[in-house]
Write an enzyme that holds these catalytic residues in place. Structure first.
Site: not given
Length: 706
Positions: A342, A378
């Site tokens: 993330d 990401e």
């Protein structure tokens, strides 16, 4: 109680069958107490007197799995110097393998008094906070082996443990929403039938329900608020939180592996749940604030490139060690197959700017365990210069946000050029080829947990997040969505038919594109969140997957179409090339045709003016199954059927001419203009030079046997 010296490594609590070794890092601590917690609320404190390289440690014979514990750190409380030690706060072990209980958000868990952030709060936090748990590391993995699925064979399914299973009608109620549900044959059977190879789980590291959400009666549903990087989240366990969550998670992984499905974790190593200077003191802040967090010039405050209040200090050797230890633990002890990171750009901020030469990437590259599993970034964060799609090192794959944006724009009739679309369809060589990566570096997706569901993407122009309690200010406002003529639910048959075509267009485009496709859980059933594009706090039926009944023909038809497209891709290597297209005949194949060719709807090869036409939204793509340049696993030549892909993203019907020099006869296998999408093997025959009339906003796939 006997207290032996113990060892400084490994960090955390390590049970060896006779007792437990405890080891904790803090450079700033003057004294550290290990507190063994009892069910009557009392605690036994043991001072950690042994120290090596700022690691305090002790071994306690007879301390067994299930024992709850925490630490009290005595040291300087000087916020202006970045130090926030306070022995009245019971602190979690950063290396805890399991966590018990939850936080009730009493003022005692904060280092200051409410309304007076410059004061010091000496209330005991122990009755109000989570506690670490000693776990039993032994588990019968039987003959478990990692599936080791090659990237070009992957179909990723992003799912939430609770959201995927909470409403499943075939699951016993007592296991719904838990790791045990993931191991149930009904869930695994669905994934296998759909053609999924890789289950990507949204955060399962121990996370915290935010104080603000708790006060609002909401929940941190998504889980991007980690406090324990080694511990499976305790509320996803059906058996208990005294270490049972570890056994239950391992059991789920073993069952998924037995079905040939990989498990990838969405991990959040960019920040912690302690938030800004106004957040609680739960662990890292009270242990050694300046060693764990990026502080501002005024050390009372935190630098924040994550939008959560803090960022971990990625140039601290102890932070880097903790992250690498965590990654290795989940691979070696929990048997997971990879990670999706993330806000991964934050991990590259060793100083201020995102740097692909940062220490974190060096450590991953040389690590004999972590470097061998799936690593997916990401590739952005909310800091300056944070959008880094295409800029991660060669070992990494990336969520390709440009694929998502281009495909959405093409089918809604906005902005996307044919050249941009062609690049995304063929693996985004403009992003990944220059640094030695291949099409498989591109994780292609149209939807994910963050944003509209697939159904809502074609049903809403605007977000509708009022249920989140933030006056609809939260969530992305530019969604590249189109409601097809009416906002939200409708009974208009024309709009419903158009939405159905758009759903099929998105899925077909995803599965026909080079790279690695990713589906979002529930999209195969047309799941809706009623226009909420930021359901991070909606732990309820709005965000959970609703499994359709047999008489819901629309949902069943969409599911069957998606399954058909997944298996079409899995059956044909021409859709999952390991190398980029050459755009010319391939040597040694005895085929004079190029491996890929592009045509106008009139059946003529694309010229430069056709690529530059501002409003062109239609084209034909030839994929030559006899011109695959990469060899098979044993060096053998790979051959496949050839395909013609006809895209009509225009708002009106369009006639296409089948190219005359690339095959005499074809079979129509996919037509998104039809409600059922057409299954392979059932389509009519089409000859070179024939004219096909494509419905507005639809695509057709023609197949020619090798």
């Amino acid at each position: 109680m006997q207290v032996w010296p113990g060892t400084a490594y490994p960090l955390g609590a390590t049970y060896d069958g006779a007792g437990t070794n405890f080891a904790l890092f803090s450079e700033v601590a003057e004294r550290i107490e290990l507190c063994l917690l009892h069910d009557d609320g009392s605690e036994t404190a043991v001072e950690l007197r042994e120290a090596d390289a700022f690691v305090r440690h002790a071994y306690l014979p007879g301390v067994m799995p299930g024992q709850r514990y925490g630490f009290r750190v005595h040291g300087p409380y000087e916020p202006t110097k970045g130090n926030r030690c306070n022995s009245s706060k019971l602190l979690m072990d950063p290396y805890a393998k399991a966590v018990s209980g939850s936080i009730d958000w009493d003022e005692a868990v904060y280092g200051y008094q409410f309304g007076q952030p410059e004061t010091r709060n000496d209330q005991d936090s122990a009755p109000h906070t989570m506690t670490s748990v000693v776990v039993n590391p032994y588990f019968d993995w039987s003959d478990d082996r990692p599936p080791r699925i090659d990237y070009h064979r992957m179909v990723i399914y992003e799912a939430h443990v609770k959201g995927l299973t909470m409403l499943h009608p075939d699951l016993p109620e007592e296991i719904r929403g838990t790791y045990a549900a993931l191991a149930h044959p009904a869930v695994i059977g669905h994934l296998v039938e759909l053609g999924v190879t890789t289950l990507e789980l949204m955060p399962v590291h121990q996370f915290v329900l935010d104080h603000r959400l708790a006060d609002a009666g909401l929940n941190n549903y998504w889980g991007y608020n980690t406090i324990g990087f080694f511990a499976p989240h305790n509320t996803y366990s059906s058996l208990g939180d005294r270490g049972q969550q570890v056994l239950e998670f391992k059991t789920a992984v073993r069952a998924l592996h037995a079905a040939g499905i990989e498990v990838i974790l969405d991990v959040v190593y960019n920040h912690t749940a302690e938030g800004s200077h106004l957040g609680p003191t739960l662990s890292f802040r009270g242990l050694d604030n300046a060693s764990y967090y990026r502080l501002g010039d005024d050390k009372r405050y935190y630098m924040d490139t994550t939008g959560t209040g803090n960022s971990l200090l990625m140039r601290s050797p102890h932070v880097l060690q903790m992250i690498m230890d965590s990654l290795r633990y989940w691979v070696t002890e929990m048997h997971v197959d990879g990670f999706r990171f993330d806000l991964a750009a934050t991990l590259a901020r060793q100083f201020h700017e995102v740097d692909r030469l940062s220490s974190f990437f060096d450590l991953v590259q040389q690590d004999p365990v972590v470097s061998q599993v799936k690593l997916i970034a990401e590739p952005w964060d909310v800091g300056e210069g944070g959008y880094q799609v295409g800029n991660f090192p060669p070992l990494w794959a990336e969520w390709n946000g440009k694929f998502r944006d281009t495909v959405r724009d093409l089918w809604r009739g906005e902005n996307a050029t044919l050249a941009e679309f062609a690049s995304r369809l063929t693996g985004s060589s403009d992003l990944y080829q220059d640094d030695g990566r291949r099409p498989l570096a591109s994780i292609n997706f149209v939807t994910c947990h963050d944003g509209f569901t697939l159904n809502d993407l074609v049903s809403y122009n605007d977000k509708h997040n009022e249920a989140n309690g933030e006056d609809n200010r939260d969530g992305e406002s530019h969604n590249r969505s189109w409601n097809c003529g009416e906002e939200g639910e409708t009974e208009d048959p024309g709009i419903l038919a158009l939405r159905g075509r758009q759903l099929r267009n998105f899925i077909a485009t995803l599965m026909l594109s080079q790279g690695v496709p990713m589906l979002s859980h529930g999209d195969e059933f047309g799941r809706t969140q009623r226009g909420n594009n930021n359901a991070y706090c909606q732990d309820n039926e709005l965000a959970w997957v609703r499994w359709p009944t047999a008489d819901e023909t629309g949902a069943q038809r969409l599911h069957e179409f998606i399954r058909t497209m997944v298996w079409l891709r899995r059956d044909h290597p021409v859709f999952r090339r390991r190398r980029f297209f050459h755009g010319r005949p391939v040597e040694g194949t005895h085929d004079e045709l190029s491996d890929i060719a592009w045509f106008t709807p009139e059946g003529e090869e694309m010229a430069q003016r056709d690529w530059q036409a501002a409003h062109a939204k239609s084209l034909v793509v030839f994929l030559n199954g006899s011109a695959i340049s990469e060899p098979g696993a044993r060096g053998e030549r790979i051959t496949d059927d050839s395909f013609l892909l006809l895209f009509n993203a225009q708002a009106e019907e369009l006639e296409f001419v089948v190219p005359v020099n690339h095959g005499k006869e074809w079979q129509l296998v996919v037509d998104t203009g039809r409600a059922e999408g057409v299954e392979p093997g059932s389509g009519r025959k089409v000859k070179a030079g024939d004219r096909l009339r494509l419905t507005d906003r639809s695509l057709v796939v023609l197949q020619r046997p090798a």
